[in-house]
Design a protein around this motif. Sequence first.
Motif, PDB file in Angstrom:
ATOM      1  N   HIS A 116      27.030  37.091  12.329  1.00 43.00           N
ATOM      2  CA  HIS A 116      28.143  36.113  11.689  1.00 43.00           C
ATOM      3  C   HIS A 116      29.477  36.615  12.050  1.00 43.00           C
ATOM      4  CE1 HIS A 116      24.982  35.269   8.100  1.00 43.00           C
ATOM      5  NE2 HIS A 116      24.631  35.261   9.079  1.00 43.00           N
ATOM      6  N   THR A 117      30.394  35.506  12.449  1.00 40.11           N
ATOM      7  CA  THR A 117      31.442  36.061  13.061  1.00 40.11           C
ATOM      8  C   THR A 117      32.621  36.274  11.773  1.00 40.11           C
ATOM      9  OG1 THR A 117      31.204  34.031  14.744  1.00 40.11           O
ATOM     10  CG2 THR A 117      33.586  34.673  14.060  1.00 40.11           C
ATOM     11  N   ASN A 118      33.420  37.387  12.163  1.00 36.46           N
ATOM     12  CA  ASN A 118      34.387  37.899  11.191  1.00 36.46           C
ATOM     13  C   ASN A 118      35.467  37.100  11.514  1.00 36.46           C
ATOM     14  OD1 ASN A 118      36.624  39.670  10.491  1.00 36.46           O
ATOM     15  ND2 ASN A 118      35.142  41.184  10.047  1.00 36.46           N
ATOM     16  N   VAL A 162      42.843  26.218  22.840  1.00 41.05           N
ATOM     17  CA  VAL A 162      42.009  26.538  23.923  1.00 41.05           C
ATOM     18  C   VAL A 162      41.278  27.841  23.755  1.00 41.05           C
ATOM     19  CG1 VAL A 162      42.267  27.607  26.463  1.00 41.05           C
ATOM     20  CG2 VAL A 162      43.432  25.640  25.738  1.00 41.05           C
ATOM     21  N   GLU A 163      42.058  29.048  23.064  1.00 40.63           N
ATOM     22  CA  GLU A 163      41.167  30.364  22.620  1.00 40.63           C
ATOM     23  C   GLU A 163      40.377  29.852  21.592  1.00 40.63           C
ATOM     24  OE1 GLU A 163      41.521  33.216  24.294  1.00 40.63           O
ATOM     25  OE2 GLU A 163      43.069  32.336  25.828  1.00 40.63           O
ATOM     26  N   LEU A 220      36.141  30.762  21.815  1.00 39.52           N
ATOM     27  CA  LEU A 220      35.512  31.324  20.827  1.00 39.52           C
ATOM     28  C   LEU A 220      34.255  30.322  20.502  1.00 39.52           C
ATOM     29  CD1 LEU A 220      35.957  34.103  19.241  1.00 39.52           C
ATOM     30  CD2 LEU A 220      36.948  32.300  17.356  1.00 39.52           C
ATOM     31  N   ARG A 221      34.546  29.260  20.081  1.00 40.79           N
ATOM     32  CA  ARG A 221      33.213  28.410  19.827  1.00 40.79           C
ATOM     33  C   ARG A 221      32.252  28.234  20.916  1.00 40.79           C
ATOM     34  NH1 ARG A 221      34.712  24.747  15.802  1.00 40.79           N
ATOM     35  NH2 ARG A 221      36.936  24.385  16.616  1.00 40.79           N
ATOM     36  N   GLU A 241      31.396  30.317  22.721  1.00 37.63           N
ATOM     37  CA  GLU A 241      30.546  31.905  22.982  1.00 37.63           C
ATOM     38  C   GLU A 241      28.852  31.487  22.792  1.00 37.63           C
ATOM     39  OE1 GLU A 241      30.723  35.269  23.277  1.00 37.63           O
ATOM     40  OE2 GLU A 241      32.881  34.975  23.614  1.00 37.63           O
ATOM     41  N   PRO A 242      28.113  31.800  23.701  1.00 39.57           N
ATOM     42  CA  PRO A 242      26.766  31.495  23.496  1.00 39.57           C
ATOM     43  C   PRO A 242      26.156  32.589  22.277  1.00 39.57           C
ATOM     44  CG  PRO A 242      27.028  32.184  25.995  1.00 39.57           C
ATOM     45  CD  PRO A 242      28.603  32.291  25.135  1.00 39.57           C
ATOM     46  N   ASN A 243      26.955  33.402  22.109  1.00 42.82           N
ATOM     47  CA  ASN A 243      26.521  34.506  20.829  1.00 42.82           C
ATOM     48  C   ASN A 243      26.754  34.017  19.439  1.00 42.82           C
ATOM     49  OD1 ASN A 243      24.988  36.440  22.135  1.00 42.82           O
ATOM     50  ND2 ASN A 243      26.795  37.473  22.860  1.00 42.82           N
ATOM     51  N   MET A 244      27.640  32.765  19.447  1.00 42.42           N
ATOM     52  CA  MET A 244      28.210  32.529  18.235  1.00 42.42           C
ATOM     53  C   MET A 244      27.028  31.707  17.609  1.00 42.42           C
ATOM     54  SD  MET A 244      31.244  30.231  16.887  1.00 42.42           S
ATOM     55  CE  MET A 244      32.564  31.508  16.770  1.00 42.42           C
TER      56      MET A 244
END
Length: 497
Positions: A228-230, A287-288, A292-293, A295-298
């Motif tokens: 889960h993203t912090n 853009v940043e 983040l969105r 990211e394959p890991n999200m």
Amino acid sequence: MSENRILAGYEPASVLNFFEDICAIPHVSGDEKAIADYIENFARERGLSCYRDHVHNVFIKLPASAGHESAPAVMLQGHTDMVGEKTADSDHDFATDGLKLRVSEDGWISATDTTLGGDDGIAVAMMLAILDSPPEPHPAIECLFTVSEETGLEGAWAFDPKAAGATARTMINLDSEAEGVLTAGCSGGMRTDITVPVTCEPAEGVAVKITLDGFTGGHSGVEIHEGHTNAIKAMGRILSALTEPYDFSLISVSGGGKDNAIPRDCTVTLDLRDTAHTEDFARAVTVEAEKLRSEPNMIPADKTFTCTIEILPDAPVPAMDDKTTYAILSLLTLVRDGVLSMSAYVRGLVAHSRNLGIIQTLTDGEGKSNAVKFSMSTRSASGNHLDDSERELSALAAVLGGEATHRARYPGWDYAPVSPLRDLWTKVSEEIYGVTPRIEVIHAGLECGILCDKLGEMDIISVGPDMKDIHTPREMLSIPSVERTYRLVCETIRRLA
Ligand SMILES: [Zn+2]
């Protein structure tokens, strides 16, 4: 037993009879006096030795069956308090009203519009049933009924084994919620606050507010490894990527709500000095955020988060100076968050983790910012890990001109490679039901951690019958599962004799 008892006719009759009694007595956390009276009275009526302390923990001893006095004593343990949650339209008063029980066709007990308190009333009921009519033969049995587990394990903290006369080195904790699972360890933890003093100066540019919201959040212990993203760390990542190309300082920052929940949102307001490049800056934030969105890991549920950028109407507010801004942004980047290490001996178990749960800008009496506070929770069953974390966070804070304070530290219950009790429970379960229990170690705190620390070398397991949706008005407890679990507890005690 009167006919209007809802649980009459179900088995195990004795356990369910005590459970129904308990449900009629209000007993949410912090309000355990009445249930302690009931338990103490139970012991008096049967001439059992009973110790009660100032917080209303109760400890009852039953001597061994004749001829089995030399068998080591066993302790049974559960908590008397329950979480009081009710539906929005319920007028139930947890201070005065008993619960309204009902049973579904397939044998699930629930309470109309409220939590049931199967967690952990069923443990109390099982202990009373065993003290009332113990399996024969049995060793000496010590039953510990603790208070306020749900609000900070306070009963376990207050319990004094010496004063109570506790002697058992073997303990069955009855506060688990899944039949077929045996809990064999839990983490300890601590809370840390890092406070960084703020020095302000007049703002020079445009005030820009950035809000990240809509992350899934979750439990900082049992869900910490699930990716889960912090939201606070995500904000730190976006801002640190923009410090090189843009000249800005922080005005305020806030995010998260509890140090033990993964934060779902974070908001910063900053003073952008490149007033000619406001639009570029807003685009760069987007853009940043999109990086983040993508990211394959999200995890997919986090990908729907929102990033809002607002240019606030010019108002002369003080901003933090460059040194403060640097310290805050550095901390956002440098505080390690999430899984810090995995267990070497239990596959898939998180050994050491941290959750940066809250960030707040503190203000003085006149509303002027004077500090930024980071609050986090660190977990591990190992005291060495917690010591390491204390030193790491204190050093990090000191380097950046802040200060770390550590509090609410509690010990873990480390998985024991050798446990005769765990082996016995497994054997009994296999013999009676043909089921080998799944051994689990959880990355969250349990009373067992504190009791294990107080009682010294202990052989402990934690078990319990099937429950669903605990701590909600949908809470349910399975009667057939209570019957099977109770039989296992009784048979395990018999063999300990
Ligand atoms: Zn519980």
